[in-house]
Write an enzyme that holds these catalytic residues in place. Sequence first.
Site, PDB file in Angstrom:
ATOM      1  N   CYS A  83      -5.709   6.702   8.120  1.00  0.00           N
ATOM      2  CA  CYS A  83      -5.106   5.826   7.162  1.00  0.00           C
ATOM      3  C   CYS A  83      -3.546   6.114   7.037  1.00  0.00           C
ATOM      4  O   CYS A  83      -2.875   5.285   6.782  1.00  0.00           O
ATOM      5  CB  CYS A  83      -5.598   6.034   5.792  1.00  0.00           C
ATOM      6  N   GLU A 130      -0.202  -4.174   9.331  1.00  0.00           N
ATOM      7  CA  GLU A 130      -1.170  -2.947   9.719  1.00  0.00           C
ATOM      8  C   GLU A 130      -1.828  -2.981  11.193  1.00  0.00           C
ATOM      9  O   GLU A 130      -2.394  -4.390  11.037  1.00  0.00           O
ATOM     10  CB  GLU A 130      -2.051  -2.535   8.605  1.00  0.00           C
ATOM     11  N   GLY A 179     -10.845   1.470   2.299  1.00  0.00           N
ATOM     12  CA  GLY A 179     -11.251   0.590   3.221  1.00  0.00           C
ATOM     13  C   GLY A 179      -9.865  -0.653   3.386  1.00  0.00           C
ATOM     14  O   GLY A 179      -8.817  -0.100   2.911  1.00  0.00           O
ATOM     15  N   SER A 180     -10.146  -1.656   3.520  1.00  0.00           N
ATOM     16  CA  SER A 180      -9.052  -2.576   3.742  1.00  0.00           C
ATOM     17  C   SER A 180      -8.322  -3.180   2.730  1.00  0.00           C
ATOM     18  O   SER A 180      -9.084  -3.159   1.555  1.00  0.00           O
ATOM     19  CB  SER A 180      -9.387  -3.670   4.884  1.00  0.00           C
ATOM     20  N   THR A 181      -7.183  -3.704   2.322  1.00  0.00           N
ATOM     21  CA  THR A 181      -6.496  -4.130   1.139  1.00  0.00           C
ATOM     22  C   THR A 181      -7.481  -5.278   1.008  1.00  0.00           C
ATOM     23  O   THR A 181      -7.597  -5.699  -0.382  1.00  0.00           O
ATOM     24  CB  THR A 181      -5.094  -4.276   1.496  1.00  0.00           C
ATOM     25  N   GLU A 237      -8.099   3.468  -2.134  1.00  0.00           N
ATOM     26  CA  GLU A 237      -7.244   3.857  -1.071  1.00  0.00           C
ATOM     27  C   GLU A 237      -7.462   2.862   0.073  1.00  0.00           C
ATOM     28  O   GLU A 237      -8.697   2.598   0.532  1.00  0.00           O
ATOM     29  CB  GLU A 237      -7.200   5.326  -0.705  1.00  0.00           C
ATOM     30  N   VAL A 295     -10.343  -6.561   1.339  1.00  0.00           N
ATOM     31  CA  VAL A 295     -11.858  -6.247   0.843  1.00  0.00           C
ATOM     32  C   VAL A 295     -11.688  -5.779  -0.633  1.00  0.00           C
ATOM     33  O   VAL A 295     -12.372  -6.014  -1.551  1.00  0.00           O
ATOM     34  CB  VAL A 295     -12.688  -5.385   1.770  1.00  0.00           C
ATOM     35  N   SER A 322     -17.628   3.642   1.303  1.00  0.00           N
ATOM     36  CA  SER A 322     -16.785   4.417   2.180  1.00  0.00           C
ATOM     37  C   SER A 322     -16.526   3.758   3.556  1.00  0.00           C
ATOM     38  O   SER A 322     -17.018   2.930   3.902  1.00  0.00           O
ATOM     39  CB  SER A 322     -17.577   5.664   2.354  1.00  0.00           C
ATOM     40  N   LYS A 340     -22.520   2.736  -0.561  1.00  0.00           N
ATOM     41  CA  LYS A 340     -22.788   2.046   0.716  1.00  0.00           C
ATOM     42  C   LYS A 340     -21.679   2.503   1.682  1.00  0.00           C
ATOM     43  O   LYS A 340     -20.392   2.371   1.526  1.00  0.00           O
ATOM     44  CB  LYS A 340     -22.215   0.593   0.329  1.00  0.00           C
TER      45      LYS A 340
END
Length: 530
Positions: A327, A425, A265-267, A293, A269, A187, A212
Amino acid sequence: MSNSTIRDIKFENEPVLNYLAGSWERAELEKELSRIKNEFLDIPVIVGGKEIKTGNIGKCALPHNHSLVIGQYHKAGRKEAELAVEEALKAKKTWEGMKLEQRVAIFLKAAELASGPWRARLNAATMLTQSKTYKQAEIDSACELVDFLRFNAYCLVELSGEQPISVKGIWNRTEYRPLEGFVFAVSPFNFTSIASNLPGAPAIAGNTVVWKPASNTVYSSYVVFKLFQEAGLPDGVINFIPGDSGDISDAVLLNEHLCGLHFTGSTKVFQDMWTKIGTGIASYRTFPRIVGETGGKNYVIAHPSADRSLLIQGLVDGAFEFQGQKCSAASRVYISRTVWTDIKEEFLYKTAKLKVGDVEEVDTFMGAVIDRKSYETIKSYIYYAKNSHDAEIIAGGQCEDSRGYFVQPTVILTDNPRFKTMEEEIFGPVLTIYVYNDEDYEEILRLCDRTSIYGLTGAVFAKERQAIEEAEKTLIHSAGNFYINVRPTGAVVGQQPFGGSRKSGTNDKAGSKFNLIRWLSPRVIKEYLA
């Protein structure tokens, strides 16, 4: 055994409370804020219901007052991650065998607690941990969190009623099984409601979960975990393992029993995790469901016919609420020249009047950004614009970190539609504007579509129906959530299921059947009766 069945669950969105002076909700929130700041919470790893204190400590500090530490958390390592998987698998048989109405009852109980006696605790933890104003906390950690819990229950019951037709001599039925194995939920920091939903959605469907939470918001995530426990969630169904990704990911992602990844989270990761799963694809017992997402470079396009007042409000709220860390936050704008001439003065005035500071002060509009890393990233983009010949900063631009990680709402004006801050971003309170000639509207639509790798949210402001229709057609793949004459933020569970495609994720629409069915593996049964 009872022969009862669930026919229907009614769903209505949780009402937003106002927190007026003298109201009970305001008094409860202020009391809880004071309690949290004057206590120190020691947060363990929780696996199979057992608390584990590893001694490897991370701090829980306030972004808007980083010298104030309200708690600490014990970091899970590889050993605890492997144990979490074991406990999830142990709990699986009993949990997936529990009757649907019993699982649903637990999450409906959590919703009632969050709506009532736990509301202030969830909101206060979110305000302090994520530096949200009371308004932003209320729509997140109270209303949206409750909505996710209730709407998932509603969707699951509806899905269970969807059955195939039977014909003479043959009885067909569908059993909505959970996946086989365990789900890994990862998350983000920005929404407590998402932190609840990422483990909660797979769990209500009968899966067991290793969760996590984001390292900079372990405190509010821990409150969510305790909420689940209070509602009666059995031990081992959700296992709580805060910690560093490098110490956890391999132990979880490469386990043969992994059946799903639920991520926000980030793209970058998400791509790394997908790559890891792909590399080991032959070792899994089932093909893992991957739901994510990620990033966004969300746009606003103002047609010459745009309603000026709606546009100004949409830009201010869409770009700067919660410090631009939603987001869906607006970060690039294409405005027709006549519209810009009309709104520039009022828009910049309203932006300059936004109060940035302590989120406990009721008139604060923006708190601090989440941590130093984020602060430095945002500041680097602002400095880049300050030193560029292609852009000028026409509002804000100040950054200050002596007490908290504060960035003033910043507006960049550029004459280059492919300027760095129009494409990349930033995830902060920075809005870049490009002014186009009125007659170039159709070309601007095509330019907007080509500019970003993302496809999360976007908005068009126009009174002319033909302009709206043209935007819908041209921008069909540019946004999973498309808004007309309103800011591109504020999706409500059950009303605007949320998610995007391209590099913004798998578009499995959190808060809908689309997401929930990803955590189910239907079995169709045909029985011959003749």
